[in-house]
Design an enzyme around this catalytic site. Sequence first.
Site, mmCIF file in Angstrom:
data_model
loop_
_atom_site.group_PDB
_atom_site.id
_atom_site.type_symbol
_atom_site.label_atom_id
_atom_site.label_comp_id
_atom_site.label_asym_id
_atom_site.label_seq_id
_atom_site.Cartn_x
_atom_site.Cartn_y
_atom_site.Cartn_z
ATOM 1 N N ASP A 198 0.947 -1.233 0.119
ATOM 2 C CA ASP A 198 0.057 -0.062 -0.059
ATOM 3 C C ASP A 198 0.918 1.284 0.113
ATOM 4 O O ASP A 198 0.680 2.225 -0.906
ATOM 5 C CB ASP A 198 -0.888 0.117 1.375
ATOM 6 C CG ASP A 198 -2.205 1.036 0.988
ATOM 7 O OD1 ASP A 198 -2.235 1.487 2.019
ATOM 8 O OD2 ASP A 198 -2.372 1.268 -0.041
ATOM 9 N N ASP A 347 -9.327 -1.035 3.468
ATOM 10 C CA ASP A 347 -8.739 -0.629 4.962
ATOM 11 C C ASP A 347 -9.742 -1.216 5.904
ATOM 12 O O ASP A 347 -9.067 -1.925 6.854
ATOM 13 C CB ASP A 347 -8.993 1.080 5.106
ATOM 14 C CG ASP A 347 -7.907 1.435 4.234
ATOM 15 O OD1 ASP A 347 -8.093 2.760 3.788
ATOM 16 O OD2 ASP A 347 -6.913 0.800 3.689
#
Lengths: 426, 246
Positions: A198, A347
């Site tokens: 990420d 997330d």
Amino acid sequence: MAQIQRPKSFLDSLGEEIIRIITPVSICMFIVVILVSILNTDSSSASTTINNIATMAYAETTSDSFWDKLKGALLNSLVFVAIVTVVTFVLVLLFYLRCTQFLKLYMGFSSFIVLGFMGGEIALFLIRDFSVPIDCFTFLVVLFNFAAVGVLAVFMSKMAIFVTQAYLVVIGVLVAYWFTLLPEWTTWALLVAMALYDLAAVLLPVGPLRLLVELAISRDEDIPALVYEARPVTNHHSGSRDGVAQRRLWRERRNVGNDSEENLNSESSLDSNLTNGTVDGGHHTTRLARAEEGQLLERDAELSAPLIDRRSSVQVHGQGDAVSSESLLLEGIGLGSTGAIKLGLGDFIFYSVLVGRAAMYDFMTVYACYLAIIAGLGITLMLLAFYQKALPALPVSVALGVLFYFLTRLLLEAFVVQCSLNLVMF
Amino acid sequence: MTVAAGIGYALLALGPSLSLFISVISKKPFLILTVLSSTLLWLVSLIVLSGVWRAFLPLKSTVWWPYALLIVSSVSFQEGLRILFWKVYKRLEDILDAFADRVSKPRLFLTDKMLIALAGGLGHGVAHAVFFCLSLLTPAFGPATFFVDSCSQIPFFLVSAIIALAFVTIHTFSMVIAFNGYAEGNRIDQFFVPIVHLVAGLVTLANFAYGGCIVGIPLLYLMALLTLLHCGKMVWRRLTENGSTQ
């Protein structure tokens, strides 16, 4: 009866936006923890490993040695991250070639699969554990309707916000629960690998997510993605209402001659083929970005997020400030769009996986990891306010979560149990 | 002993905090953030302490002086952190006041400051209850129960919930007293809090003796009551002073 009217303090609405994003994250984590504790205590089927893309390289068994497990876990996570990278690049390519309709259909299809099949399996586990008397025709009808409404809610934004938000949280819960079924070492390695990925994908100039964001900015388009949007804060203290809350529609601000800096997105494309239970992770959405700037018409509205100081960000744009404020005024009359924080569904999923995995050990680790993740989220939001661009939401939280998990498991537990059993507390 | 008992123990320890949270804290988002950050701070302090003491564990449970040492060191560390918390709060107060001036709203009221202190204290208290009581409650949801020697008439979970309730009260209201003491420069308040915390911690040592909790727990509740009364008196005094000057 005369009431002394205390003047309203601005403390009343400070930080409301942050709470509006922390609440659904907490709810998602809470539901995953409950599901994990209910469904995993009964099943001792550790021998049946789920066949997944995530365990393609190595299927962990409890009898392997330390190094085998470590190597296997790393291999698994590398394979997973590689697949995710490839899929994201494919997504960028499709977006570049303007196949947005195809992407939207694909998103709808994968949401249907998640809600229908994964949701159905978990419902079956619960029915089996609690011996709920329900026949299969009713169950199928209800499940089908649930999944269909979910797809509509997620992709047609005309539905009530609450329904959309609820369905997004449910999708997050379902996917997170499935990830917690992976073997232990693989889960931890996967979390760390995804956090690093990420970081790279959003911040490096060649990262796929950054490319996606820049494409979306330059075309001023929405990426079709699964993103949780917090309800924008409406200011109840401003004088212009007759008790009717202003309807807020949020959309990107059309900035005449300026680069709009909002971008959201996270797309999380999840395709799960139930026959061999593979989970294809195209997901990331680890970008937190703010959708819109505050509207200058209502100066009071900006009070609602002083921690993310939007007025200074408007000034950061430099020239064109006057132009943009006018265009806002013209557009904004009657609609009042204030900024809403958007957090990608990926997330939600990875936070809940971390907490769910902690729940499989003990509840003390759950509390510690929860606090760590919320702290990480807070830090990321602060950084967002500071840097004013798309940021990855996974790394800080996952790093803190993993750190706190191991610290709690190794240090805190022995200490607290020692003290408590002797009823010595402070 | 079943889910009902488990939930009962949890509510015993955290019930008042939950009602305080719902009625006062949940109305203002900033206070929720304060609760979360002070809970985190308490957790971090606990982890640091356990890191320091890990090498010496497990302690023999027949000897009481290592525990006394443990309590004294832990309490002093936590009180030190309270001063740090106060300094951070002062900085935050200045930032908030500057912001209030910028958007031409009134500055923080006295009640706002007390609410922030209350939220901070509640965070500490909730952290204590969660880590010392709730996290050990998992077996209580099952079919059996557990007794310890020092308090053999009531289940261990019930005892720890009762002790946790006392400590929650002490932590919550000590923070209000402490912040007020630092703000006014009142020496009595400033020393009251660490002393009460230390005494409360040492009083739990009484639980070592067989049947010791009959002495330990009432003394603990005495400290909690003392804290409550002192806090009430102080708040009343501040508010009437403030009200009369306006």
